[in-house]
Design a protein around this motif. Structure first.
Motif, short mmCIF file in Angstrom:
data_model
loop_
_atom_site.label_atom_id
_atom_site.label_comp_id
_atom_site.label_asym_id
_atom_site.label_seq_id
_atom_site.Cartn_x
_atom_site.Cartn_y
_atom_site.Cartn_z
N LEU A 30 0.84 -1.20 0.00
CA LEU A 30 0.00 0.00 0.00
C LEU A 30 0.88 1.24 0.00
O LEU A 30 1.87 1.31 0.73
CB LEU A 30 -0.93 -0.01 1.21
N TYR A 31 0.51 2.23 -0.81
CA TYR A 31 1.22 3.50 -0.88
C TYR A 31 0.22 4.63 -0.63
O TYR A 31 -0.85 4.68 -1.25
CB TYR A 31 1.86 3.71 -2.25
N LYS A 32 0.57 5.55 0.28
CA LYS A 32 -0.19 6.78 0.47
C LYS A 32 0.55 7.88 -0.29
O LYS A 32 1.59 8.36 0.16
CB LYS A 32 -0.33 7.13 1.95
N VAL A 33 0.03 8.23 -1.44
CA VAL A 33 0.78 9.08 -2.35
C VAL A 33 0.25 10.51 -2.31
O VAL A 33 -0.96 10.74 -2.20
CB VAL A 33 0.69 8.54 -3.80
N PRO A 34 1.14 11.50 -2.38
CA PRO A 34 0.71 12.90 -2.44
C PRO A 34 0.33 13.29 -3.86
O PRO A 34 0.59 12.57 -4.82
CB PRO A 34 1.96 13.66 -1.97
N SER A 35 -0.25 14.46 -3.98
CA SER A 35 -0.66 14.93 -5.31
C SER A 35 0.52 15.31 -6.18
O SER A 35 0.38 15.40 -7.40
CB SER A 35 -1.59 16.13 -5.15
N SER A 36 1.68 15.52 -5.57
CA SER A 36 2.86 15.94 -6.32
C SER A 36 3.77 14.78 -6.70
O SER A 36 4.92 15.00 -7.09
CB SER A 36 3.66 16.96 -5.51
N ALA A 37 3.29 13.54 -6.59
CA ALA A 37 4.12 12.39 -6.93
C ALA A 37 4.52 12.44 -8.40
O ALA A 37 3.70 12.73 -9.27
CB ALA A 37 3.38 11.09 -6.62
#
Length: 685
Positions: A204-211
């Motif tokens: 699982l990855y919690k990704v930001p909008s700037s990835a």
């Protein structure tokens, strides 16, 4: 005796005939009533489809709350005033939507690297941005995309079982069919991977909008190949950076195909939005869509608490304190809201929007549609707008309760527990006596905590006074949050199709482009020449304060400044969004990647959208749009003139507007006085 028995038999026979006669009469009346109701229903439906023939008259029949009042005749469509208020922005007339691939573009490979499962948190605009990003990522790493899960619906108890997650808002089949040539999409994970996800055994990855694309190519892709599935949790309104390198420009156009073509709302939402649009346009007049953008989170983020009163100020400050503790916003708890407003950091109030629209020339009987699920501060803030415009409508006044509840499906009924009675006077006295009693020889257990009763903690003001933490959402609140997605979907369709759109604010509670920005981006893509005002809040605040401090009717210079500013935002607004909103949210300004140019701009305008927006692609010949003929229709930008009597009643009274309504006298009055040389110069640039 025999005669008596015959007489009784005849009487009973007569009674039987009377009973049958009554039965037949009742049956006939019932059939007649049903027939009358059917005719009435048919007449009502005909009225809905054909529009309102006589507004304000007693013969008009409507089942909706909105009953427009038109005090003046409609402006001729070829008049200079009508073209200035409602006509297209001819400088942008050469930009057209073109999101198809423009180079070698292969179909998705059947041998994918694995399954990409995405869970999305946030509001309407966050969901739309995140879905477009998820499809682009699936294309980038050649993954099979599982239909994204919208947590705003899956976490809401009691919503109808007919719609689950993605299908609650969007049409799944349309989404999959429209993107069949771009990515592989499935509705659910395979059974074995679904079980592994329940056991939390998948990465699982919690990704930001700037990835960045680099993150997905070098971190997510190896994990995907190893485990055959990866789960992404998106909570910041997106999961891929907005601006991409030129060699990834096809991903940008894929985002446009997702957001503006593949993401179609489910049938019930689309149908009701179409009905509302038809009812708005049925008088035969154009309308303005206004999005206030006044949410509690945005007001707290930018420190605009002091613009409100009473409990609303406390609620905003409470939310800002919560944001400060979690690092969402930086700064102090107490902020000078007046200074923030002068800096343009706070939303424009409905009163301010009404003032600048009236100053620009929109009459008091113009139709205005209020968008948004709710305006923080309540309907009280909309009173000045209602005072300046007669025909202010929203989603609820243009639809019936039955039509709205049809969107939700069959939902479970929740029965609130009966309220407890307040404590008796005797119990209160016992508690006070216990507190004041003398020390006891042995310790006693503490007194019971005072019970909380619905009558004194109901609503927001209860917990604001008693606790630093907001209460957990009730089941009904969770359900309402899910319904807000449907309400905003309806407003989104209406705003995109509106003749004129004006936002009160363009940022959300995280400092990112909000619902209004998404609407403006869609309008820029779909019809760049449509009238979309993007007022500079800093300048508008100054204009309004000058009017308030002057304490006199608006003069020529003030009116000229307002009109010049609003007309300038038609071109300067998109340029500013290109530099401010697009780096954060691509869908808020999808030009130039998703647009093409056809024809040349009129030389007299002095504005070249191809150079301003860096549009390098010409529209293909198969589009067959005859732009040059449209551009040859020279629109006069000469200033509309207003007489002194009209100025004195421009904002808060009808005055001269009420005179000569049937003959459209005001339309000619507005075109006969008060020359504005600045607008003439603007049209000659």
């Amino acid at each position: 005796m025999k005669w008596v028995s015959n007489w009784k038999g005849a009487g009973e026979s007569k009674k039987g005939r009377m009973k049958w006669g009554g039965f037949v009469m009742i049956l006939s009346l019932t059939i007649f009533s049903l027939f009358t109701l059917l005719l009435l229903a048919r007449y009502t439906a005909k009225q809905h489809h054909s529009g309102f023939d006589n507004y304000g008259g007693s013969s008009s029949f409507s089942i909706f709350a909105w009953k427009p009042i038109f005090r003046t005749s409609d402006l001729p469509r070829n008049s200079p005033l009508h073209k200035r208020l409602w006509g297209p922005v001819r400088e942008l007339g050469s930009l057209y939507p073109h999101a198809n691939p423009r180079g070698p573009y292969s179909a998705p490979s059947l041998q994918s690297t694995g399954f990409l499962f995405v869970r999305i948190r946030g509001g309407f605009h966050d969901i739309r941005n995140a879905i477009a990003d998820a499809v682009a990522i699936a294309r980038l790493i050649n993954a099979t995309l599982v239909i994204p899960e919208i947590l705003s619906t899956t976490s809401s108890k009691g919503i109808s079982s007919e719609f689950k997650s993605f299908a609650y808002l969007y049409n799944e089949d349309q989404f999959m069919a429209a993107l069949a040539k771009d990515v592989n999409i499935v509705k659910t994970l395979p059974k074995n991977l679904k079980e592994a996800r329940r056991k939390k055994a998948i990465p699982l990855y919690k990704v930001p909008s700037s990835a960045s694309p680099y993150f997905y190519m070098h971190q997510v892709l190896p994990t995907l190949r190893k485990h055959s599935v990866v789960e992404l949790v998106v909570s910041d309104g997106g999961c891929l950076q907005s601006n991409l390198l030129p060699d990834l420009e096809e991903l940008q156009r894929l985002r446009c195909r997702v957001a503006f073509h593949a993401l179609q709302f489910r049938h019930e939402v689309q149908e009701l939005a179409t009905k509302i649009l038809r009812r708005l346009r049925s008088p035969g007049r154009p309308f303005i869509a206004y999005e206030p953008g006044m949410t509690r989170e945005a007001l707290a983020y930018y420190g605009c608490a002091e613009l409100f009163q009473d409990v609303h100020t406390e609620l905003i400050q409470h939310k800002r304190s919560w944001m400060l503790k979690r690092g969402i916003v930086k700064g102090k708890l107490s902020v000078d809201s007046a200074q923030q407003r002068l800096n343009g950091s706070c939303p424009l109030m409905p009163e301010e929007i009404g003032i600048i629209l009236r100053a620009y020339g929109y009459r008091s009987d113009s139709v205005i549609y209020i968008s948004g699920g709710e305006v923080f501060g309540g309907q009280r803030l909309l009173i000045p707008l209602h005072a300046m415009f007669d025909n202010v409508a929203d989603r609820t006044s243009l639809s019936t309760n039955y039509e709205l509840t049809r969107l939700y499906g069959r939902e479970a009924n929740f029965v609130d527990p009966p309220p407890r009675a307040p404590p008796s006077v005797v119990e209160e006295r016992k508690l006070e006596a216990w507190k004041k009693s003398v020390p006891r020889p042995r310790p006693l257990p503490p007194p019971p905590a005072r019970s909380k009763y619905p009558y004194n903690i109901e609503g927001w003001w209860g917990w604001v006074a008693e606790s630093d933490n907001e209460p957990e959402s009730t089941v009904m609140e969770l359900r309402t949050n899910a319904h807000k997605l449907l309400w905003e979907a309806i407003d989104y369709i209406v705003c995109v199709e509106a003749d004129v759109f004006i936002p009160g604010f363009d940022r959300d509670g995280k400092g990112r482009p909000n619902f209004a920005s998404l609407v403006m981006g869609h309008r820029m893509y779909q019809s760049a020449a449509s009238v979309t005002y993007r007022p500079d809040r800093k300048e508008v605040a100054k204009f309004v304060d000058d009017l308030r401090e002057g304490m006199h009717p608006a003069n020529r210079t003030w009116l000229s400044s307002i009109r010049k500013h609003l007309r300038r935002t038609l071109l300067d607004g998109p340029l500013e969004a290109f530099n401010t909103s697009k780096p954060i949210s691509f869908l808020s300004h999808p030009v130039p990647e998703c647009s093409c140019s056809r024809g040349k701009t009129s030389p007299s305008s002095g504005f070249n959208p191809q150079d301003a927006f860096k549009v390098q692609h010409s529209c293909p010949s198969w589009m067959g749009v005859n732009v040059n003929s449209r551009l040859k229709e020279k629109e006069s930008d000469d200033e509309v003139y207003v007489d002194d009597g009209f100025i004195s009643s421009f904002f808060f009274g009808h005055g001269s507007e009420n005179q000569g309504a049937s003959n459209g006298v005001n339309a000619s009055r507005e075109e006969t006085h008060l020359e504005d040389q600045e607008e003439l110069e603007a049209s000659e640039r």
